[in-house]
Every structure is written in structure tokens, then in C-alpha cells.
Design a protein around this motif. Structure first.
Motif, PDB file in Angstrom:
ATOM      1  N   ALA A  34     -26.006  18.589  -3.329  1.00 11.16           N
ATOM      2  CA  ALA A  34     -24.608  18.469  -2.914  1.00 11.16           C
ATOM      3  C   ALA A  34     -23.872  19.760  -3.227  1.00 11.16           C
ATOM      4  N   GLY A  35     -22.712  19.930  -2.620  1.00 10.46           N
ATOM      5  CA  GLY A  35     -21.884  21.088  -2.921  1.00 10.46           C
ATOM      6  C   GLY A  35     -21.315  21.725  -1.671  1.00 10.46           C
ATOM      7  N   ARG A  36     -20.787  22.906  -1.849  1.00 13.21           N
ATOM      8  CA  ARG A  36     -20.128  23.651  -0.775  1.00 13.21           C
ATOM      9  C   ARG A  36     -21.104  24.671  -0.195  1.00 13.21           C
ATOM     10  N   PHE A  37     -21.204  24.711   1.139  1.00 11.18           N
ATOM     11  CA  PHE A  37     -22.121  25.617   1.822  1.00 11.18           C
ATOM     12  C   PHE A  37     -21.396  26.390   2.911  1.00 11.18           C
ATOM     13  N   ASP A  38     -21.759  27.669   3.061  1.00 10.55           N
ATOM     14  CA  ASP A  38     -21.327  28.466   4.204  1.00 10.55           C
ATOM     15  C   ASP A  38     -22.345  28.234   5.308  1.00 10.55           C
ATOM     16  N   THR A  58     -21.869  33.537  17.604  1.00 11.10           N
ATOM     17  CA  THR A  58     -22.173  32.784  16.399  1.00 11.10           C
ATOM     18  C   THR A  58     -20.860  32.304  15.794  1.00 11.10           C
ATOM     19  N   VAL A  59     -20.839  31.051  15.357  1.00  7.43           N
ATOM     20  CA  VAL A  59     -19.646  30.471  14.740  1.00  7.43           C
ATOM     21  C   VAL A  59     -19.920  30.319  13.248  1.00  7.43           C
ATOM     22  N   TYR A  60     -18.927  30.652  12.445  1.00  8.09           N
ATOM     23  CA  TYR A  60     -19.032  30.507  10.997  1.00  8.09           C
ATOM     24  C   TYR A  60     -18.172  29.323  10.573  1.00  8.09           C
ATOM     25  N   ASN A  61     -18.720  28.484   9.726  1.00  5.18           N
ATOM     26  CA  ASN A  61     -18.066  27.255   9.323  1.00  5.18           C
ATOM     27  C   ASN A  61     -18.339  27.046   7.839  1.00  5.18           C
ATOM     28  N   GLY A  62     -17.716  26.066   7.275  1.00  2.40           N
ATOM     29  CA  GLY A  62     -17.986  25.661   5.903  1.00  2.40           C
ATOM     30  C   GLY A  62     -18.173  24.155   5.875  1.00  2.40           C
ATOM     31  N   VAL A  63     -18.963  23.676   4.926  1.00  4.46           N
ATOM     32  CA  VAL A  63     -19.188  22.241   4.814  1.00  4.46           C
ATOM     33  C   VAL A  63     -19.283  21.863   3.337  1.00  4.46           C
ATOM     34  N   ARG A  64     -18.717  20.733   3.028  1.00  8.36           N
ATOM     35  CA  ARG A  64     -18.869  20.158   1.684  1.00  8.36           C
ATOM     36  C   ARG A  64     -19.806  18.976   1.819  1.00  8.36           C
ATOM     37  N   ILE A  71     -27.175   8.314  -0.253  1.00 10.17           N
ATOM     38  CA  ILE A  71     -26.104   8.327   0.751  1.00 10.17           C
ATOM     39  C   ILE A  71     -25.624   9.757   0.902  1.00 10.17           C
ATOM     40  N   PHE A  72     -25.596  10.222   2.140  1.00  5.56           N
ATOM     41  CA  PHE A  72     -25.313  11.619   2.468  1.00  5.56           C
ATOM     42  C   PHE A  72     -24.054  11.692   3.329  1.00  5.56           C
ATOM     43  N   GLY A  73     -23.152  12.585   2.975  1.00  7.20           N
ATOM     44  CA  GLY A  73     -21.956  12.817   3.770  1.00  7.20           C
ATOM     45  C   GLY A  73     -21.696  14.305   3.902  1.00  7.20           C
ATOM     46  N   ALA A  74     -21.079  14.701   5.000  1.00 13.79           N
ATOM     47  CA  ALA A  74     -20.769  16.104   5.246  1.00 13.79           C
ATOM     48  C   ALA A  74     -19.354  16.204   5.800  1.00 13.79           C
ATOM     49  N   GLU A  75     -18.562  17.058   5.188  1.00 15.20           N
ATOM     50  CA  GLU A  75     -17.188  17.279   5.640  1.00 15.20           C
ATOM     51  C   GLU A  75     -17.048  18.748   6.035  1.00 15.20           C
ATOM     52  N   PHE A  76     -16.983  19.002   7.341  1.00 17.55           N
ATOM     53  CA  PHE A  76     -16.905  20.363   7.869  1.00 17.55           C
ATOM     54  C   PHE A  76     -15.464  20.846   7.913  1.00 17.55           C
ATOM     55  N   ASP A  77     -15.275  22.133   7.695  1.00 17.15           N
ATOM     56  CA  ASP A  77     -13.937  22.719   7.749  1.00 17.15           C
ATOM     57  C   ASP A  77     -13.414  22.745   9.179  1.00 17.15           C
ATOM     58  N   ASP A  78     -14.269  23.125  10.118  1.00 17.50           N
ATOM     59  CA  ASP A  78     -13.869  23.274  11.524  1.00 17.50           C
ATOM     60  C   ASP A  78     -14.815  22.489  12.428  1.00 17.50           C
ATOM     61  N   ARG A  79     -14.350  22.153  13.581  1.00 17.22           N
ATOM     62  CA  ARG A  79     -15.106  21.577  14.697  1.00 17.22           C
ATOM     63  C   ARG A  79     -15.661  20.183  14.457  1.00 17.22           C
ATOM     64  N   TRP A  80     -16.501  19.956  13.476  1.00 16.85           N
ATOM     65  CA  TRP A  80     -17.247  18.703  13.418  1.00 16.85           C
ATOM     66  C   TRP A  80     -16.560  17.600  12.628  1.00 16.85           C
ATOM     67  N   GLY A  81     -15.670  17.952  11.734  1.00 11.04           N
ATOM     68  CA  GLY A  81     -14.957  16.944  10.956  1.00 11.04           C
ATOM     69  C   GLY A  81     -15.812  16.301   9.879  1.00 11.04           C
ATOM     70  N   ASP A  82     -15.564  15.018   9.632  1.00 11.32           N
ATOM     71  CA  ASP A  82     -16.190  14.282   8.538  1.00 11.32           C
ATOM     72  C   ASP A  82     -17.301  13.385   9.073  1.00 11.32           C
ATOM     73  N   LEU A  83     -18.508  13.572   8.561  1.00 13.18           N
ATOM     74  CA  LEU A  83     -19.659  12.737   8.913  1.00 13.18           C
ATOM     75  C   LEU A  83     -20.086  12.013   7.650  1.00 13.18           C
TER      76      LEU A  83
END
Length: 141
Positions: A34-38, A58-64, A71-83
Motif C-alpha cells: 500500500a502507499g502512494r505511487f507515481d 504519456t500521461v503522468y498520474n498519482g495513485v494512493r 481488499i484492494f483499493g486505488a484512488e487516482f489523482d486524475d482521470r480514473w477516480g476511486d476504485l
């Protein structure tokens, strides 16, 4: 004699339930993933007749990434939102999605180690499915 018969039936039923299993807890601690990823995102392909011109940059984004047990969740800064409500497995494969049949986001991938993952993001819309390759690297504090 009837009581002994019922006791045997209950014991056999208990053994059957244990053998078939129920929900299995994950024995591997996956929280270090888990954690913050570029993230870098590159367009891979389009499928369907309703796709507009593909992106070329190429698009640069961030995800937590959030992990609790498996249980896995991903919260993107741009475009994809919360999964939310996805899964991660002991072999570090993961998946998460959001939406309905003709309007959904699918995020699947695998960790190389605790600091790097590769994934595919599918943006499924009526008439077009757009696929992107994603590479995530743990963000430095």
C-alpha cells in the motif's frame, strides 16, 4: 441411540464444512504494498467503432493504494477516480473496477516488488474500449 446418531451427523457435517472451507484469510501481510505511487500511463490500443483519436502523449498520474487484508483499493489523482472493493492476492496480482457493463473502469496488475507495479487500465464505454499500460513507482516522501 437417536442422540448418538444426531451427534455423529453433526460431527460429519462439521468435518464436511471444514474440508470444503469457508472464507480463507490471507496468511501473507500485503500491507507493505500500500502507499502512494507515481504512475505513467501510455495508450495501448482501442477496440470498437466509437473510439475517437487515440491519445499520443504519456500521461503522468498519482495513485494512493489502500490494502486491508486482501481488499484492494486505488484512488487516482486524475482521470480514473476511486476504485474500491477490489482484491489483491498472495502472489501480488490485483484487480479493482468501478461502473456498469457499458461504462466501467477495470484496473488489473501485479507488483514486481513493494515499490513497483505494472498494470492495465481499461476504460470501457459504449462503442469503445480503450486500454492503457500503467507503471507505478512508489513516490518518494
Amino acid at each position: 441411540m437417536r442422540t448418538v446418531g444426531w451427534m455423529l451427523l453433526l460431527i460429519m457435517g462439521g468435518l464436511f464444512f471444514c474440508a470444503c472451507g469457508g472464507p480463507v484469510d490471507n496468511d501473507v501481510d500485503l500491507t507493505p504494498y500500500a502507499g502512494r505511487f507515481d504512475v505513467t500511463e501510455d495508450w495501448r490500443l482501442d477496440a470498437g467503432t466509437g473510439c475517437s483519436s487515440p491519445p499520443t502523449d504519456t500521461v503522468y498520474n498519482g495513485v494512493r493504494i489502500k490494502i486491508e487484508r486482501n481488499i484492494f483499493g486505488a484512488e487516482f489523482d486524475d482521470r480514473w477516480g476511486d476504485l474500491a472493493g477490489g482484491e489483491i492476492h498472495e502472489d501480488t496480482n490485483f484487480l479493482a473496477s468501478r461502473g456498469q457493463v457499458d461504462d466501467r473502469i477495470e484496473f488489473t496488475g501485479e507488483y514486481a516488488d513493494e515499490d513497483n507495479f505494472s498494470a492495465i487500465m481499461r476504460d470501457v464505454r459504449q462503442g469503445c474500449t480503450r486500454t492503457f499500460d500503467l507503471v507505478g513507482v512508489r513516490a518518494t516522501p
